[in-house]
Design a protein around this motif. Sequence first.
Motif, PDB file in Angstrom:
ATOM      1  N   ALA A  79       6.121   0.578   3.405  1.00 37.57           N
ATOM      2  CA  ALA A  79       4.933   0.362   3.009  1.00 37.57           C
ATOM      3  C   ALA A  79       4.775   0.530   1.530  1.00 37.57           C
ATOM      4  CB  ALA A  79       3.855   1.369   3.455  1.00 37.57           C
ATOM      5  N   GLY A  80       4.222  -0.688   0.817  1.00 35.26           N
ATOM      6  CA  GLY A  80       3.786  -0.566  -0.689  1.00 35.26           C
ATOM      7  C   GLY A  80       5.156  -0.534  -1.427  1.00 35.26           C
ATOM      8  N   GLY A  81       6.232  -0.987  -0.952  1.00 37.31           N
ATOM      9  CA  GLY A  81       7.310  -1.339  -1.745  1.00 37.31           C
ATOM     10  C   GLY A  81       8.372   0.097  -1.744  1.00 37.31           C
ATOM     11  N   ALA A  82       7.979   1.355  -1.997  1.00 33.52           N
ATOM     12  CA  ALA A  82       9.094   2.464  -2.115  1.00 33.52           C
ATOM     13  C   ALA A  82       8.862   3.186  -0.790  1.00 33.52           C
ATOM     14  CB  ALA A  82       8.718   2.960  -3.253  1.00 33.52           C
ATOM     15  N   GLY A  83       7.708   3.159  -0.268  1.00 32.61           N
ATOM     16  CA  GLY A  83       7.442   3.906   1.208  1.00 32.61           C
ATOM     17  C   GLY A  83       7.202   5.371   1.267  1.00 32.61           C
ATOM     18  N   SER A  84       6.551   5.872  -0.110  1.00 33.65           N
ATOM     19  CA  SER A  84       6.277   7.279  -0.066  1.00 33.65           C
ATOM     20  C   SER A  84       4.857   7.154   0.485  1.00 33.65           C
ATOM     21  CB  SER A  84       6.221   7.615  -1.460  1.00 33.65           C
ATOM     22  OG  SER A  84       4.785   6.857  -2.079  1.00 33.65           O
ATOM     23  N   ARG A  85       4.227   8.529   0.794  1.00 32.97           N
ATOM     24  CA  ARG A  85       3.083   8.701   1.253  1.00 32.97           C
ATOM     25  C   ARG A  85       1.860   7.844   0.502  1.00 32.97           C
ATOM     26  NH1 ARG A  85       0.094  12.257   4.689  1.00 32.97           N
ATOM     27  NH2 ARG A  85       1.965  13.242   5.644  1.00 32.97           N
ATOM     28  N   GLU A  86       2.199   8.185  -0.791  1.00 28.51           N
ATOM     29  CA  GLU A  86       1.155   7.408  -1.498  1.00 28.51           C
ATOM     30  C   GLU A  86       0.994   5.810  -1.125  1.00 28.51           C
ATOM     31  OE1 GLU A  86      -0.185   7.246  -6.449  1.00 28.51           O
ATOM     32  OE2 GLU A  86       1.801   8.408  -5.475  1.00 28.51           O
ATOM     33  N   HIS A  87       2.242   5.301  -0.962  1.00 26.77           N
ATOM     34  CA  HIS A  87       2.398   3.743  -0.701  1.00 26.77           C
ATOM     35  C   HIS A  87       1.840   3.510   0.637  1.00 26.77           C
ATOM     36  CE1 HIS A  87       5.587   4.249  -3.954  1.00 26.77           C
ATOM     37  NE2 HIS A  87       4.962   3.071  -4.401  1.00 26.77           N
ATOM     38  N   VAL A  88       2.065   4.571   1.684  1.00 26.91           N
ATOM     39  CA  VAL A  88       1.329   4.180   3.097  1.00 26.91           C
ATOM     40  C   VAL A  88       0.152   4.450   2.823  1.00 26.91           C
ATOM     41  CG1 VAL A  88       1.506   5.039   5.338  1.00 26.91           C
ATOM     42  CG2 VAL A  88       3.566   5.285   3.935  1.00 26.91           C
ATOM     43  N   GLU A  89      -0.518   5.123   2.220  1.00 27.67           N
ATOM     44  CA  GLU A  89      -1.902   5.394   2.211  1.00 27.67           C
ATOM     45  C   GLU A  89      -2.597   3.983   1.618  1.00 27.67           C
ATOM     46  OE1 GLU A  89      -3.757   7.697   3.638  1.00 27.67           O
ATOM     47  OE2 GLU A  89      -1.968   8.701   4.207  1.00 27.67           O
ATOM     48  N   TRP A  90      -1.953   3.510   0.380  1.00 21.03           N
ATOM     49  CA  TRP A  90      -2.410   2.401  -0.052  1.00 21.03           C
ATOM     50  C   TRP A  90      -2.431   1.357   0.682  1.00 21.03           C
ATOM     51  CZ3 TRP A  90       0.419  -2.270  -1.044  1.00 21.03           C
ATOM     52  CH2 TRP A  90      -0.141  -3.079  -1.994  1.00 21.03           C
ATOM     53  N   LEU A  91      -1.479   1.006   1.813  1.00 25.64           N
ATOM     54  CA  LEU A  91      -1.319  -0.098   2.580  1.00 25.64           C
ATOM     55  C   LEU A  91      -2.111   0.115   3.752  1.00 25.64           C
ATOM     56  CD1 LEU A  91      -0.279  -2.919   3.165  1.00 25.64           C
ATOM     57  CD2 LEU A  91       1.771  -1.712   4.140  1.00 25.64           C
ATOM     58  N   LYS A  92      -2.384   1.403   4.137  1.00 21.60           N
ATOM     59  CA  LYS A  92      -3.418   1.784   5.252  1.00 21.60           C
ATOM     60  C   LYS A  92      -4.954   1.508   4.699  1.00 21.60           C
ATOM     61  CE  LYS A  92      -3.331   5.995   7.049  1.00 21.60           C
ATOM     62  NZ  LYS A  92      -3.372   7.622   7.173  1.00 21.60           N
ATOM     63  N   GLU A  93      -5.248   1.649   3.556  1.00 21.48           N
ATOM     64  CA  GLU A  93      -6.458   1.270   3.150  1.00 21.48           C
ATOM     65  C   GLU A  93      -6.651  -0.271   3.195  1.00 21.48           C
ATOM     66  OE1 GLU A  93      -9.186   2.972   2.378  1.00 21.48           O
ATOM     67  OE2 GLU A  93      -7.992   4.520   3.337  1.00 21.48           O
ATOM     68  N   ILE A  94      -5.495  -1.284   2.911  1.00 17.92           N
ATOM     69  CA  ILE A  94      -6.111  -2.577   2.988  1.00 17.92           C
ATOM     70  C   ILE A  94      -5.956  -3.155   4.340  1.00 17.92           C
ATOM     71  CG2 ILE A  94      -4.604  -4.731   2.642  1.00 17.92           C
ATOM     72  CD1 ILE A  94      -3.200  -3.417   0.256  1.00 17.92           C
ATOM     73  N   ILE A  95      -5.179  -2.356   5.287  1.00 23.00           N
ATOM     74  CA  ILE A  95      -5.501  -2.574   6.739  1.00 23.00           C
ATOM     75  C   ILE A  95      -6.825  -2.221   7.146  1.00 23.00           C
ATOM     76  CG2 ILE A  95      -4.848  -2.122   9.121  1.00 23.00           C
ATOM     77  CD1 ILE A  95      -1.748  -1.847   7.832  1.00 23.00           C
ATOM     78  N   LYS A  96      -7.297  -1.089   6.797  1.00 22.03           N
ATOM     79  CA  LYS A  96      -8.922  -0.686   7.330  1.00 22.03           C
ATOM     80  C   LYS A  96      -9.599  -1.586   6.789  1.00 22.03           C
ATOM     81  CE  LYS A  96      -8.232   4.269   7.701  1.00 22.03           C
ATOM     82  NZ  LYS A  96      -8.488   5.469   7.138  1.00 22.03           N
ATOM     83  N   GLU A  97      -9.673  -2.312   5.631  1.00 28.91           N
ATOM     84  CA  GLU A  97     -10.252  -3.160   4.732  1.00 28.91           C
ATOM     85  C   GLU A  97     -10.423  -4.510   5.529  1.00 28.91           C
ATOM     86  OE1 GLU A  97     -10.080  -5.295   0.524  1.00 28.91           O
ATOM     87  OE2 GLU A  97     -10.204  -3.032   0.393  1.00 28.91           O
ATOM     88  N   ILE A  98      -9.303  -5.006   5.968  1.00 32.03           N
ATOM     89  CA  ILE A  98      -9.133  -6.229   6.724  1.00 32.03           C
ATOM     90  C   ILE A  98      -9.988  -6.008   8.093  1.00 32.03           C
ATOM     91  CG2 ILE A  98      -7.580  -7.773   7.726  1.00 32.03           C
ATOM     92  CD1 ILE A  98      -5.580  -7.360   5.585  1.00 32.03           C
TER      93      ILE A  98
END
Length: 437
Positions: A79-98
């Motif tokens: 997720a998010g390119g590098a896959g850290s927790r921060e990136h996972v949370e970023w992509l999770k928010e996009i999924i929730k938004e959609i």
Amino acid sequence: MKIVALCGMLGYGYSEQALNVAFEEKVDFLGVDAGSTDPGPYYLGSGKSFTDRNAVKRDLSLALPKALEAKAPFIIGSAGGAGSREHVEWLKEIIKEISKEKGLHFKMGVVYSDVDKDYVVQKLSDGKVFDMSDQMPLTEDAVLNSTKIVSQIGVAPIIQLLKTDVDVILCGRACDTAIYAAPCIYKGYDPGLAFHMAKIMECGAMCSEPVAAADVMQAYISEDCFRLRPANPARRCTVDRVAAHTLYEQSNPYMIYEPDGACDLSRSVFEQEDDRTVKVKSSVFIDAEKKTLKLEGVKISGYRTVCPATIYDPLTIENVDFITDTVSKFVKENTKDTLPENSYEIFFKTSGGKESSMGIIIDVVGKTQAIADTVCALARSRMLHCDYKGRKSTAGNLAFPFSPSDIHVGEVYEFSVFHLVEVDNLSETAKIEIVEI
């Protein structure tokens, strides 16, 4: 069983027509890779995505409803390119938004793959860390100075989540192949075929003609073979393209190495089944004697300022080495009393021919942004007016394409950990959560 790769990288885009074609048949699993170390260590260190948020949202907005409607689990890796927790949370928010915008409700499994420094230090002490290069031996100081460390998970955590009947799986840093091999292995298909298939399709339509990471690839796996066919009718798979992508990013053309073991391709057979479909068989999986995961960690090494310029005068191009050497000595002399020793590095990066024009970038990395700014400004002004034997111009040596000429890039990260770690089980670095969306 049919598996679909949305594209080579989430946010790269794909043909909506191709997605619709893929879902005209029953799709069992949909996947997409979202990350890579190709763009370097910055994105892991900064927590930023190297793909654009709007582009990522577009790709997910079209695909997520189709996957849910088809009851095809949707697996997203790194997720998010590098896959850290921060990136996972970023992509999770996009999924929730959609999901909120489209009124979607589903169960999502999340895999975090970050590891603590203490974990790595203990593995190092136990002799369970292996260097991938003799140029980068791992030390305890390198681990402790790291700002973030992630593990590149394999198929095991994904299979663990598939057993819970989740609709979407969102992973931190993960092997590209794990996204597509995991569901096949989970369903009982041969792991040799599964990993080989996954290796070829993880870049989307890169194994087709015309080549494109930005399009949909379809794979069909059966007991003794797998088939690849692009969803976009404008593309076709060929033996040459499929075989070539088998070699992609592999140091050994006959082996694909995974956390679980290796895929032996020495007897693999590639056949052109029809004009757009390639059939592959006889790939064999060999279990690893030691199970390993790759660790990726970064540390901050300074702050960058760059000045891009162009040289159009042939005589200046001819003397560019003399000029850069003169500039380096000038900067050193003029900062010896004002800047700490060894507080910056300066690089001159050139491109282009030696006759009509040459691109040059003054690249400065300093211990602080202020130091990088100072050194770059000095280097740029000295290079602009540097004299050399036979120089005819009384104006500047450089043309600047931008104003301001100096660009403040910010933090610079470097890989501090890029090593294999022996594990007792391949899920030991994975932290799994299941959430209702």
